[in-house]
Motif scaffolding. Sequence first.
Motif, PDB file in Angstrom:
ATOM      1  N   LYS A  13       0.842  -1.199   0.000  1.00  0.00           N
ATOM      2  CA  LYS A  13       0.000   0.000   0.000  1.00  0.00           C
ATOM      3  C   LYS A  13       0.873   1.243   0.000  1.00  0.00           C
ATOM      4  O   LYS A  13       2.028   1.211   0.400  1.00  0.00           O
ATOM      5  N   MET A  14       0.283   2.369  -0.423  1.00  0.00           N
ATOM      6  CA  MET A  14       1.040   3.622  -0.415  1.00  0.00           C
ATOM      7  C   MET A  14       1.112   4.198   0.994  1.00  0.00           C
ATOM      8  O   MET A  14       2.028   4.953   1.301  1.00  0.00           O
ATOM      9  N   GLU A  45      -6.172   6.936   0.827  1.00  0.00           N
ATOM     10  CA  GLU A  45      -6.014   5.664   0.103  1.00  0.00           C
ATOM     11  C   GLU A  45      -7.135   4.672   0.431  1.00  0.00           C
ATOM     12  O   GLU A  45      -7.751   4.099  -0.474  1.00  0.00           O
ATOM     13  N   ASP A  46      -7.426   4.486   1.706  1.00  0.00           N
ATOM     14  CA  ASP A  46      -8.456   3.509   2.089  1.00  0.00           C
ATOM     15  C   ASP A  46      -9.849   3.969   1.671  1.00  0.00           C
ATOM     16  O   ASP A  46     -10.680   3.174   1.255  1.00  0.00           O
ATOM     17  N   GLU A  93     -10.578   3.209  -2.106  1.00  0.00           N
ATOM     18  CA  GLU A  93     -10.380   1.844  -2.601  1.00  0.00           C
ATOM     19  C   GLU A  93     -11.599   1.429  -3.426  1.00  0.00           C
ATOM     20  O   GLU A  93     -12.727   1.445  -2.922  1.00  0.00           O
ATOM     21  N   ILE A 114      -9.396   4.048  -6.935  1.00  0.00           N
ATOM     22  CA  ILE A 114      -8.111   3.371  -6.727  1.00  0.00           C
ATOM     23  C   ILE A 114      -8.282   1.909  -7.107  1.00  0.00           C
ATOM     24  O   ILE A 114      -9.163   1.228  -6.588  1.00  0.00           O
ATOM     25  N   VAL A 126      -4.450  11.163  -1.683  1.00  0.00           N
ATOM     26  CA  VAL A 126      -5.423  10.938  -2.747  1.00  0.00           C
ATOM     27  C   VAL A 126      -6.593  11.876  -2.481  1.00  0.00           C
ATOM     28  O   VAL A 126      -7.085  11.964  -1.368  1.00  0.00           O
ATOM     29  N   LEU A 161      -4.637  13.753  -7.131  1.00  0.00           N
ATOM     30  CA  LEU A 161      -3.685  13.351  -6.095  1.00  0.00           C
ATOM     31  C   LEU A 161      -2.637  14.430  -5.899  1.00  0.00           C
ATOM     32  O   LEU A 161      -2.434  15.280  -6.763  1.00  0.00           O
ATOM     33  N   VAL A 217      -2.311   1.378  -8.422  1.00  0.00           N
ATOM     34  CA  VAL A 217      -1.157   1.299  -7.528  1.00  0.00           C
ATOM     35  C   VAL A 217      -0.375   0.029  -7.841  1.00  0.00           C
ATOM     36  O   VAL A 217      -0.916  -1.072  -7.796  1.00  0.00           O
TER      37      VAL A 217
END
Lengths: 78, 303
Positions: free
Chosen positions: B114-115, B120-121, B124, B128, B203, B212, B233
């Motif tokens: 993961k970044m 990010e979460d 998802e 992403i 993000v 981003l 990703v």
Amino acid sequence: MEKVKIYTTPNCPYCKMAKAYFQKNNVQYEEFDVSVDKKALEEMVSKSHQMGVPVIDINNEIIVGFNRSAIDAALHLK
Amino acid sequence: MFDLVIIGGGPAGVAGAIYAERKKINYLMIADSIGGQSIVSAKIENWIGLPNISGADLAITLENHLELIGVNKSIGEKVLSIEKKNNFFQIQTDKGKKYESRYLLIATGSHPRKMNVKGEDDFEGRGIFHCATCDAPLLKNKTVAIIGGGNAGLEAAIDLLAYASKIYILEYTDSLKGDAVTQEKLNNNSKVQIITQAKVIEVLGDKFVSGLKYEDLKNKNVVKEIKVDGIFVAIGVVPSSDLVKNFVKLNERGEIIVDHQTYQSSDPAIFAAGDVCDSLYQQNNIAVGDAIKAVLSIYNRIK
């Protein structure tokens, strides 16, 4: 009879595996290719609140991805 | 109580289970899914004996093999934790079941890194993505960013060329790392813009990804923003060794250190094979061989 819909794109491996799994278990399904079917794409996004494929709709229960335990539970396979 | 529980359904787990079955070991294979990481490959050209097979077809073939010989398995079940008792292990799964086994073969492979950045979460699946083969068609005429300039990132870019209107490739180091042939294809395409020394920090978006932020490492870490509709990703993988990290020695990458003749870890009852162990090469064919050596070693101990 269970009502199963699967939203797919043409080369998506998880879509292919999900369909193979349905076939193996004699589950009838209706497939929508969201890369060309805009209405189905909108339906898929509004049902699943996300954009990744496959999305599987089993009697209005929404499963994102080829999630076997969720499919088994929704279809009472095991 | 089993003599052996095999955890994982990639080539290593499948090979281990087939050999455990042939040796009539008292065993169980537990796997979330079958096929392993190469499921997403459109074309595998180095699987010995089948010169051209897709990852999905390989997965289906592997599962057919398991069924054909009657492997004792539970597919679609995920191991949540392992407890070490006096002379056995207790395995807990997401189906609320508990299994006991004297030996373990860990064949859990690895998972995408993961970044670890803000947003990010939240996004998802909402912009992403990880599987370009799957989701590229949904980005028709959209702008996308690929994070990672290794082979996986460049192949994602190739998948996206047919659909996206603009493709950014963000690479943390000062140059792309993927194969020269693939780089050439992308360099010559006006849709593609390569940004090196870029460190993604956030993000952005509302319901779906809208952009981003990244730090430009070649320009005093100035924060820049790009508008994108999708982010793929591809920054490598992390070995899935968490289940046994308290019982076995791991190397600095998090891989289980094994003896490469027996595939035994630092715990004499835990063996590991495939990408989760410290093999020098991450390959389907090698994972198969690792697992077979592990199961034969276990067989020699329990027979």
